[in-house]
Design a protein around this motif. Structure first.
Motif, PDB file in Angstrom:
ATOM      1  N   ASN A  79     -55.035   8.697 -72.785  1.00  0.00           N
ATOM      2  CA  ASN A  79     -55.426   8.966 -74.173  1.00  0.00           C
ATOM      3  C   ASN A  79     -56.542   8.068 -74.685  1.00  0.00           C
ATOM      4  O   ASN A  79     -57.033   8.270 -75.791  1.00  0.00           O
ATOM      5  N   ASP A  80     -56.941   7.084 -73.891  1.00  0.00           N
ATOM      6  CA  ASP A  80     -58.017   6.178 -74.305  1.00  0.00           C
ATOM      7  C   ASP A  80     -59.349   6.913 -74.152  1.00  0.00           C
ATOM      8  O   ASP A  80     -59.775   7.222 -73.039  1.00  0.00           O
ATOM      9  N   LYS A  81     -59.999   7.182 -75.270  1.00  0.00           N
ATOM     10  CA  LYS A  81     -61.247   7.962 -75.256  1.00  0.00           C
ATOM     11  C   LYS A  81     -62.376   7.255 -74.524  1.00  0.00           C
ATOM     12  O   LYS A  81     -63.339   7.883 -74.093  1.00  0.00           O
ATOM     13  N   ASP A  82     -62.252   5.936 -74.333  1.00  0.00           N
ATOM     14  CA  ASP A  82     -63.299   5.173 -73.653  1.00  0.00           C
ATOM     15  C   ASP A  82     -63.161   5.181 -72.125  1.00  0.00           C
ATOM     16  O   ASP A  82     -64.091   4.822 -71.418  1.00  0.00           O
ATOM     17  N   VAL A  83     -61.994   5.565 -71.628  1.00  0.00           N
ATOM     18  CA  VAL A  83     -61.750   5.587 -70.181  1.00  0.00           C
ATOM     19  C   VAL A  83     -62.255   6.909 -69.613  1.00  0.00           C
ATOM     20  O   VAL A  83     -61.861   7.985 -70.063  1.00  0.00           O
ATOM     21  N   ASP A  84     -63.127   6.808 -68.599  1.00  0.00           N
ATOM     22  CA  ASP A  84     -63.660   7.999 -67.928  1.00  0.00           C
ATOM     23  C   ASP A  84     -62.834   8.382 -66.706  1.00  0.00           C
ATOM     24  O   ASP A  84     -62.718   9.559 -66.381  1.00  0.00           O
ATOM     25  N   MET A  85     -62.312   7.373 -66.018  1.00  0.00           N
ATOM     26  CA  MET A  85     -61.581   7.612 -64.772  1.00  0.00           C
ATOM     27  C   MET A  85     -60.364   6.691 -64.702  1.00  0.00           C
ATOM     28  O   MET A  85     -60.467   5.503 -65.013  1.00  0.00           O
ATOM     29  N   ALA A  86     -59.234   7.263 -64.288  1.00  0.00           N
ATOM     30  CA  ALA A  86     -58.025   6.472 -64.065  1.00  0.00           C
ATOM     31  C   ALA A  86     -57.913   6.166 -62.579  1.00  0.00           C
ATOM     32  O   ALA A  86     -58.081   7.051 -61.734  1.00  0.00           O
ATOM     33  N   VAL A  87     -57.637   4.906 -62.276  1.00  0.00           N
ATOM     34  CA  VAL A  87     -57.424   4.464 -60.903  1.00  0.00           C
ATOM     35  C   VAL A  87     -55.928   4.204 -60.750  1.00  0.00           C
ATOM     36  O   VAL A  87     -55.350   3.453 -61.532  1.00  0.00           O
ATOM     37  N   VAL A  88     -55.300   4.827 -59.759  1.00  0.00           N
ATOM     38  CA  VAL A  88     -53.866   4.663 -59.537  1.00  0.00           C
ATOM     39  C   VAL A  88     -53.676   3.790 -58.302  1.00  0.00           C
ATOM     40  O   VAL A  88     -54.001   4.191 -57.185  1.00  0.00           O
ATOM     41  N   SER A  89     -53.160   2.584 -58.526  1.00  0.00           N
ATOM     42  CA  SER A  89     -52.972   1.614 -57.450  1.00  0.00           C
ATOM     43  C   SER A  89     -51.544   1.081 -57.504  1.00  0.00           C
ATOM     44  O   SER A  89     -51.298  -0.042 -57.957  1.00  0.00           O
ATOM     45  N   VAL A  90     -50.630   1.932 -57.082  1.00  0.00           N
ATOM     46  CA  VAL A  90     -49.196   1.605 -57.090  1.00  0.00           C
ATOM     47  C   VAL A  90     -48.571   2.159 -55.807  1.00  0.00           C
ATOM     48  O   VAL A  90     -49.261   2.769 -54.991  1.00  0.00           O
ATOM     49  N   LYS A  91     -47.274   2.015 -55.666  1.00  0.00           N
ATOM     50  CA  LYS A  91     -46.576   2.558 -54.497  1.00  0.00           C
ATOM     51  C   LYS A  91     -46.649   4.085 -54.509  1.00  0.00           C
ATOM     52  O   LYS A  91     -46.597   4.714 -55.567  1.00  0.00           O
ATOM     53  N   ASP A 126     -60.062  -6.595 -72.593  1.00  0.00           N
ATOM     54  CA  ASP A 126     -59.642  -6.597 -73.993  1.00  0.00           C
ATOM     55  C   ASP A 126     -58.132  -6.348 -74.087  1.00  0.00           C
ATOM     56  O   ASP A 126     -57.650  -5.322 -73.600  1.00  0.00           O
ATOM     57  N   PRO A 127     -57.363  -7.264 -74.698  1.00  0.00           N
ATOM     58  CA  PRO A 127     -55.909  -7.079 -74.806  1.00  0.00           C
ATOM     59  C   PRO A 127     -55.516  -5.782 -75.514  1.00  0.00           C
ATOM     60  O   PRO A 127     -54.430  -5.256 -75.282  1.00  0.00           O
ATOM     61  N   ALA A 128     -56.395  -5.244 -76.343  1.00  0.00           N
ATOM     62  CA  ALA A 128     -56.099  -3.977 -77.018  1.00  0.00           C
ATOM     63  C   ALA A 128     -56.086  -2.814 -76.027  1.00  0.00           C
ATOM     64  O   ALA A 128     -55.584  -1.732 -76.339  1.00  0.00           O
ATOM     65  N   LYS A 129     -56.621  -3.037 -74.836  1.00  0.00           N
ATOM     66  CA  LYS A 129     -56.649  -1.992 -73.808  1.00  0.00           C
ATOM     67  C   LYS A 129     -55.719  -2.334 -72.644  1.00  0.00           C
ATOM     68  O   LYS A 129     -55.899  -1.868 -71.526  1.00  0.00           O
ATOM     69  N   ALA A 130     -54.714  -3.163 -72.942  1.00  0.00           N
ATOM     70  CA  ALA A 130     -53.671  -3.511 -71.974  1.00  0.00           C
ATOM     71  C   ALA A 130     -52.460  -2.647 -72.294  1.00  0.00           C
ATOM     72  O   ALA A 130     -51.753  -2.895 -73.264  1.00  0.00           O
ATOM     73  N   TYR A 131     -52.259  -1.621 -71.498  1.00  0.00           N
ATOM     74  CA  TYR A 131     -51.251  -0.606 -71.798  1.00  0.00           C
ATOM     75  C   TYR A 131     -50.030  -0.732 -70.889  1.00  0.00           C
ATOM     76  O   TYR A 131     -50.082  -1.355 -69.838  1.00  0.00           O
TER      77      TYR A 131
END
Length: 142
Positions: free
Chosen positions: A71-83, A58-63
């Protein structure tokens, strides 16, 4: 129970690490029953919208910031895939928001940062998971 994920560092490129190491496995029949990629964050609104289109999010969830994922109440887990040098600064907002995190190995750029993230996760009562999906890289599989 399905865990809703927000992936920080997910680009539109089909050959990018986050796409190959996370999206492809998470969309497999075995894992898609348990995980749902519902949001992403990149370094700019333009690249976030492109990535959302490429991954059918969903483009509304493209941050364009880790704080928006946190701050997205629908996200349970953040995945960090960067350097690696960015792991700490991108994981902290999710931990402060009391969200579980999955971070590529190594957890942080040094031991002090790793301890800080681990201690904050424990204090917040959330999981701090370090991924070793690099073991699935073709060069390692040979």
């Amino acid at each position: 129970m399905t865990i809703n994920l927000g992936i920080i560092g997910l680009s539109a490129s089909p050959t990018a690490w986050a796409t190959r190491a996370h999206v492809a496995p998470l969309k497999s029949p075995a894992l898609s029953l348990h995980y749902n990629i519902i949001a992403l964050a990149t370094s700019s609104p333009t690249s976030a919208k492109a990535a959302a289109g490429a991954h059918k999010i969903d483009p509304a969830k493209a941050y364009s910031s880790p704080e928006e994922i946190a701050n997205d109440k629908d996200v349970d887990m953040a995945v960090v895939s960067v350097k690696v040098p960015l792991h700490k600064q991108l994981a902290l907002p999710a931990l402060h928001a009391k969200k579980d995190i999955f971070v590529e190995w190594p957890l942080a750029a040094n031991t002090a940062q790793a301890i800080e993230l681990a201690e904050l996760a424990k204090k917040q009562g959330v999981r701090n998971i370090v991924g070793l999906q690099g073991l699935q890289a073709p060069v390692i599989q040979k």
